[in-house]
Design an enzyme around this catalytic site. Structure first.
Site, PDB file in Angstrom:
ATOM      1  N   TYR A  90       1.788  55.771  48.992  1.00 35.04           N
ATOM      2  CA  TYR A  90       0.755  55.603  50.036  1.00 35.04           C
ATOM      3  C   TYR A  90      -0.423  54.729  49.569  1.00 35.04           C
ATOM      4  CZ  TYR A  90      -1.289  60.118  48.250  1.00 35.04           C
ATOM      5  OH  TYR A  90      -1.797  61.133  47.512  1.00 35.04           O
ATOM      6  N   GLU A  91      -1.323  54.468  50.514  1.00 30.12           N
ATOM      7  CA  GLU A  91      -2.441  53.525  50.281  1.00 30.12           C
ATOM      8  C   GLU A  91      -1.934  52.141  49.903  1.00 30.12           C
ATOM      9  OE1 GLU A  91      -5.277  53.810  51.188  1.00 30.12           O
ATOM     10  OE2 GLU A  91      -5.278  55.966  51.507  1.00 30.12           O
ATOM     11  N   GLY A  92      -0.858  51.711  50.527  1.00 33.29           N
ATOM     12  CA  GLY A  92      -0.238  50.442  50.144  1.00 33.29           C
ATOM     13  C   GLY A  92       0.736  50.721  49.024  1.00 33.29           C
TER      14      GLY A  92
ATOM     15  N   GLN B  49       0.588  46.450  46.331  1.00 35.62           N
ATOM     16  CA  GLN B  49      -0.523  46.278  45.376  1.00 35.62           C
ATOM     17  C   GLN B  49      -0.280  45.042  44.516  1.00 35.62           C
ATOM     18  OE1 GLN B  49      -3.143  48.253  45.635  1.00 35.62           O
ATOM     19  NE2 GLN B  49      -2.043  49.418  47.181  1.00 35.62           N
TER      20      GLN B  49
END
Ligand SMILES: Cc1cc2nc3c(=O)[nH]c(=O)nc-3n(C[C@H](O)[C@H](O)[C@H](O)COP(=O)(O)OP(=O)(O)OC[C@H]3O[C@@H](n4cnc5c(N)ncnc54)[C@H](O)[C@@H]3O)c2cc1C
Length: 600
Positions: free
Chosen positions: A440-442, A447
């Site tokens: 999650y969060e990219g 990233q």
């Protein structure tokens, strides 16, 4: 049962001795931060994490969250009370602005506390952790009216926040968002759509939940240029701050998932729910990115936290469990077998874990300081440099930190052998909980692309050039000191590989962008090794100085020097292999036709 003790000695070493927080006393908010106060925050938060949150980690995992027929969600036993204690102790307000009831302390301290809370209980720590991101977005982009209405309660953790991006057809590609926003006569918007995988979307910890929701206005441009950000409270808030009617937002289901069972991952239904615009129309993604950048560093800390708690339990087991004999002859002949700790392969895993966790802790806290400097440093130039470093290193901390963090939890499970696979021993929970941080969060591939595709080029390469220069000057100043020379040479060499890989992208990614995509993940890992190398050089220098003086804590500093040496010997050689992977390009990777992958 696994145990957890916050690594406060190590945090104090980084904050007080390596970063020398006291020397930044001229920055607003830093003046009162004497080492005594810093130590008190570190020790007390560590105590809270170990005594209040850690005991709920396994039980929360076993129980999970439950959804009632009315859509309400109940968190595991003890979570409500732990949240009350967390809120009353003010652990969530540390680095929030004083203007809205926060304590205005530096982010560097906030990061230290976040690591402990997450190590003790990642699923719990996510409830207040997401709120920090929501607060950052409202601070940066919310109107004074929205700020006045929501921030004091959110900062006090009386209301918790969420971020709502994902939809069934829309994950990484946010341009595919379908949730709609219709303007209303009173200036509000009616929000309609379904969001999935929303962490802490519904729960019983607070009376209200403040959702930050990405949606599309009718007639808005296609793709990411047509997305706006809205604040949508679970319960509407009257002008006097009291709670009003229930808003038309509800939890349709909670997901059954691999880990973080105690954090409710919700399908959220917005049925014409009342929301208010945050920032400008169609500029929602920029506003959400403020929240996501804060959250990405938080997720990197999750990688560190699970690696740390797994390491502590791996090390304990390696001391207690006896199997086999040392290769060099029995270490404890009076016992039927030697402890696992005598075996070099077990040591390899433990030393890998130490070199990684201590290095990443230093990196995360240093970047935490850069977050503060980016806002508070006296000159524009210093603020810009700090901001550049935060931008460059955020995907490294998130991506490298969670890839390697997960690998560390697997290694520590390995030390437990078959017993690590058995649920009641708790090691497999660390593996399961750590896994989500890579997604999650990219996802980490994203990233890596953020680093290679955006961060390297930003400002004409200003950030990466500043980073290279920092590493070079650290190596140059260390090379003449006997205790540091070998490590300095190794880090300098790894930095040269990173420079060469960067140059290779400049020459080969424009002509074929797949070359950037194919090399992005090895580049992220290479950058991670160099960044940790910079930190190990600084830590080794501090340790050598302490040993040259009159220290009572020789064993601690000696262990730092030994671990620094291990890092140099065992982490930096990978830099050359990673560079060669990058330079092999995309050709073989992309050569097979799509049909070759049709397996069913
Ligand atoms: C437990 C949990 C909690 C979550 N919490 C939240 C939350 O609070 N709020 C929220 O909005 N979302 C949340 N999410 C959603 C999460 O952020 C997404 O799952 C994630 O962004 C990836 O989207 P996806 O699952 O649709 O995968 P996809 O976008 O379908 O991607 C699948 C894979 O393909 C790769 N990929 C996709 N596009 C590219 C590309 N352009 N280049 C290279 N690789 C690519 C990805 O890296 C990934 O490995 C949560 C998810 C889970 C499982």
């Amino acid at each position: 049962m696994p145990s957890y003790k916050a690594p406060t000695r190590d945090t104090r070493f980084v904050v007080n001795e390596v970063l020398k927080l006291e020397s930044h006393g001229d920055l607003p908010g830093f003046a009162e931060l004497t080492p005594d106060i810093v130590d008190a925050v570190i020790e007390e938060s560590g105590k809270f994490a170990a005594e209040v949150l850690a005991p709920l980690n396994a039980s929360g995992d076993a129980q999970g969250c439950t959804r009632g027929a009315d859509g309400s969600v109940t968190t595991p036993a003890g979570f409500k009370e732990a949240h009350r204690q967390f809120r009353e102790a003010g652990w969530g307000t540390l680095s929030a602005p004083a203007e809205f009831g926060g304590q205005g302390m530096p982010h560097v301290l906030g990061f230290a506390v976040e690591e402990y809370m997450s190590a003790a209980n990642q699923a719990f720590a996510m409830y207040p952790g997401l709120t920090n991101g929501a607060v950052s977005a409202l601070l940066a982009k919310g109107s004074p009216d929205l700020q006045r209405k929501y921030l004091p309660k959110m900062v006090a953790n009386e209301w918790l926040g969420t971020m709502n991006l994902t939809e069934p057809q829309c994950g990484t590609d946010l341009g595919l968002i379908r949730t709609k926003a219709e303007p209303q006569a009173d200036g509000s918007y009616a929000i309609t759509g379904t969001k999935i995988f929303i962490s802490a979307g519904e729960h019983d910890l607070t009376d209200n939940i403040i959702h930050l929701v990405l949606a599309r206005l009718s007639g808005a441009p296609e793709g990411t240029k047509g997305i706006s950000l809205f604040v949508v409270p679970k319960v509407l808030v009257n002008d006097d701050g009291t709670l009003g009617a229930r808003n038309a937002v509800s939890c349709g289901a909670i997901e059954h998932k691999m880990g973080i069972h105690a954090n409710a991952t919700c399908v959220m239904n917005y049925d014409g729910a009342t929301g208010w615009l945050v920032g400008e129309e169609n500029k929602g993604l920029a506003a959400m990115f403020i929240m996501m950048n804060a959250a990405r560093l938080g997720v990197g800390l999750q990688g560190l936290s699970q690696a740390e708690v797994a390491y502590q339990n791996g090390a304990r087991y390696a001391i207690e469990r006896r199997q086999g004999r040392a290769l060099t002859g029995p270490a404890e002949p009076q016992e039927p077998a030697d402890p696992l700790l005598v075996h070099p392969d077990v040591r390899r895993m433990l030393m890998d874990a130490r070199a990684f966790t201590e290095g990443l802790r230093a990196l995360a806290l240093w970047v935490g300081l850069q977050v503060d400097l980016a806002h508070l440093a006296p000159s524009e130039e210093e603020r810009q440099t700090a901001d550049d470093l935060v931008g460059l290193l955020t995907p490294v901390i998130k991506g490298y930190g969670t890839d390697r963090g997960f690998a560390t939890t697997v290694d520590m499970q390995q030390i437990w052998g078959g017993h690590g696979y058995i649920a009641e021993n708790g090691m497999e929970q660390f593996v399961r909980d750590a896994r989500i941080a890579m997604i999650y969060e990219g996802a980490n591939g994203i990233q890596a692309m953020d680093l290679v595709g955006r961060k390297l080029a930003a400002g004409g390469g200003r950030a990466i050039r500043a980073f290279f220069a920092l590493v070079d000057s650290e190596c140059a100043s260390a090379k003449d000191e006997a205790a540091l020379a070998d490590l300095a040479q190794r880090v300098e060499k790894a930095n040269a590989e990173l420079k060469a890989a960067t140059m290779w992208f400049m020459q080969n990614a424009m002509t074929n962008p797949d070359n950037a995509g194919a090399g992005a993940t090895p580049y992220l890992h290479l950058a991670g090794i160099v960044a940790l190398g910079l930190m190990w050089l600084r830590m080794a220098k501090t340790a050598a100085e302490a040993l040259a003086g009159d220290t009572q804590d020789k064993a601690f500093y000696q262990a730092k020097l030994t671990t620094a040496r291990y890092f140099g010997e065992r982490f930096t050689p990978d830099a050359g292999a990673l560079r060669r992977k990058i330079e092999s390009g995309a050709e073989a990777m992309m050569a097979l036709p799509a049909e070759a992958f049709e397996t069913v």
